[in-house]
Scaffold this motif. Structure first.
Motif, short mmCIF file in Angstrom:
data_model
loop_
_atom_site.label_atom_id
_atom_site.label_comp_id
_atom_site.label_asym_id
_atom_site.label_seq_id
_atom_site.Cartn_x
_atom_site.Cartn_y
_atom_site.Cartn_z
N HIS A 115 0.83 -1.21 0.00
CA HIS A 115 0.00 0.00 0.00
C HIS A 115 0.87 1.26 0.00
O HIS A 115 0.63 2.19 -0.78
CB HIS A 115 -0.94 -0.01 1.21
CG HIS A 115 -1.69 1.27 1.38
ND1 HIS A 115 -2.74 1.61 0.56
CD2 HIS A 115 -1.55 2.28 2.26
CE1 HIS A 115 -3.21 2.79 0.93
NE2 HIS A 115 -2.50 3.21 1.97
N ALA A 154 2.72 1.79 -3.31
CA ALA A 154 1.81 2.28 -4.35
C ALA A 154 1.50 3.75 -4.14
O ALA A 154 1.43 4.53 -5.10
CB ALA A 154 0.52 1.45 -4.34
N GLU A 155 1.33 4.16 -2.88
CA GLU A 155 1.04 5.56 -2.58
C GLU A 155 2.21 6.45 -2.97
O GLU A 155 2.02 7.59 -3.41
CB GLU A 155 0.73 5.72 -1.09
CG GLU A 155 0.34 7.13 -0.71
CD GLU A 155 0.15 7.30 0.78
OE1 GLU A 155 -0.24 8.40 1.17
OE2 GLU A 155 0.41 6.35 1.54
N GLN A 156 3.44 5.94 -2.85
CA GLN A 156 4.61 6.73 -3.17
C GLN A 156 4.73 7.02 -4.66
O GLN A 156 5.52 7.88 -5.06
CB GLN A 156 5.87 6.01 -2.69
CG GLN A 156 6.01 5.99 -1.20
CD GLN A 156 7.19 5.17 -0.73
OE1 GLN A 156 7.83 4.48 -1.53
NE2 GLN A 156 7.47 5.22 0.55
N GLN A 157 3.96 6.38 -5.48
CA GLN A 157 4.00 6.61 -6.93
C GLN A 157 3.02 7.70 -7.37
O GLN A 157 3.01 8.09 -8.52
CB GLN A 157 3.72 5.31 -7.68
CG GLN A 157 4.68 4.19 -7.35
CD GLN A 157 6.14 4.59 -7.49
OE1 GLN A 157 6.54 5.20 -8.48
NE2 GLN A 157 6.94 4.26 -6.50
N THR A 158 2.19 8.20 -6.46
CA THR A 158 1.19 9.21 -6.82
C THR A 158 1.83 10.59 -6.91
O THR A 158 2.78 10.89 -6.17
CB THR A 158 0.03 9.24 -5.80
OG1 THR A 158 0.56 9.63 -4.53
CG2 THR A 158 -0.65 7.88 -5.69
N PRO A 159 1.31 11.46 -7.77
CA PRO A 159 1.85 12.82 -7.86
C PRO A 159 1.69 13.61 -6.56
O PRO A 159 2.55 14.43 -6.23
CB PRO A 159 1.03 13.47 -8.99
CG PRO A 159 0.42 12.35 -9.73
CD PRO A 159 0.30 11.20 -8.79
N GLU A 160 0.61 13.36 -5.82
CA GLU A 160 0.40 14.09 -4.56
C GLU A 160 1.51 13.76 -3.56
O GLU A 160 2.06 14.65 -2.90
CB GLU A 160 -0.96 13.73 -3.94
CG GLU A 160 -2.15 14.15 -4.78
CD GLU A 160 -2.50 13.14 -5.86
OE1 GLU A 160 -2.06 11.97 -5.77
OE2 GLU A 160 -3.21 13.52 -6.80
N TRP A 161 1.86 12.47 -3.45
CA TRP A 161 2.91 12.07 -2.51
C TRP A 161 4.25 12.65 -2.94
O TRP A 161 5.01 13.14 -2.12
CB TRP A 161 3.00 10.54 -2.43
CG TRP A 161 3.93 10.09 -1.36
CD1 TRP A 161 3.62 9.81 -0.07
CD2 TRP A 161 5.34 9.89 -1.47
NE1 TRP A 161 4.74 9.44 0.63
CE2 TRP A 161 5.82 9.48 -0.21
CE3 TRP A 161 6.25 10.01 -2.52
CZ2 TRP A 161 7.16 9.20 0.03
CZ3 TRP A 161 7.58 9.73 -2.27
CH2 TRP A 161 8.02 9.34 -1.02
N LYS A 162 4.53 12.62 -4.24
CA LYS A 162 5.80 13.14 -4.74
C LYS A 162 5.92 14.64 -4.49
O LYS A 162 7.00 15.14 -4.18
CB LYS A 162 5.95 12.82 -6.22
CG LYS A 162 6.20 11.34 -6.46
CD LYS A 162 6.36 11.03 -7.92
CE LYS A 162 6.61 9.54 -8.11
NZ LYS A 162 6.86 9.18 -9.49
#
Length: 128
Positions: free
Chosen positions: A30, A33-41
């Motif tokens: 989980h 996968a979250e680390q690949q989102t633009p928001e997380w980046k």
């Protein structure tokens, strides 16, 4: 009796091999996968920008240990060290070097502009 003391060999615990527990594996999947989102980046970009400065303070200027006792004196030490680091960085720039570009407006500033609401002046510029 003389001679070296007896050597005791204790069995070492063997590390567990194989897959981690299901809950941990699911959490890792989980989070990755979250680390690949633009928001997380975007959130991480802010943190990564300051990490170099923190590392410089900790390793280059000995900020892991404080020279003085008491929070007011420790705070003063940190402020003066930060001023010295900024002066050191500014002295490394050439006079012909281009000034940094202005920051893009925040989401709130963009909202004010889009709705024709005047932006309040910064407290830093009120006295000038």
């Amino acid at each position: 009796m003389s001679g070296p003391p007896p050597v005791h060999h204790f069995p070492r615990e063997r590390p567990e091999r194989g897959l981690p527990p299901r809950e941990l594996r699911d959490l890792q999947i989980h989070v990755r996968a979250e680390q690949q989102t633009p928001e997380w980046k975007a959130r991480y970009a802010v943190r990564s920008g300051i990490e170099g400065t923190i590392n410089e303070f900790a390793h280059g200027h000995g900020m892991r240990r404080c020279r003085y006792r008491g929070q007011p004196k420790a705070h003063l030490q940190h402020v003066l060290t930060a001023i010295a680091v900024n002066i050191e960085r500014l002295s490394g720039q050439s006079a012909t070097e281009e000034a940094p570009s202005t920051r893009s407006p925040t989401a709130f500033q963009t909202y004010l502009d889009e709705n024709d609401i005047p932006r309040p002046k910064s407290w830093r510029t009120l006295g000038t």
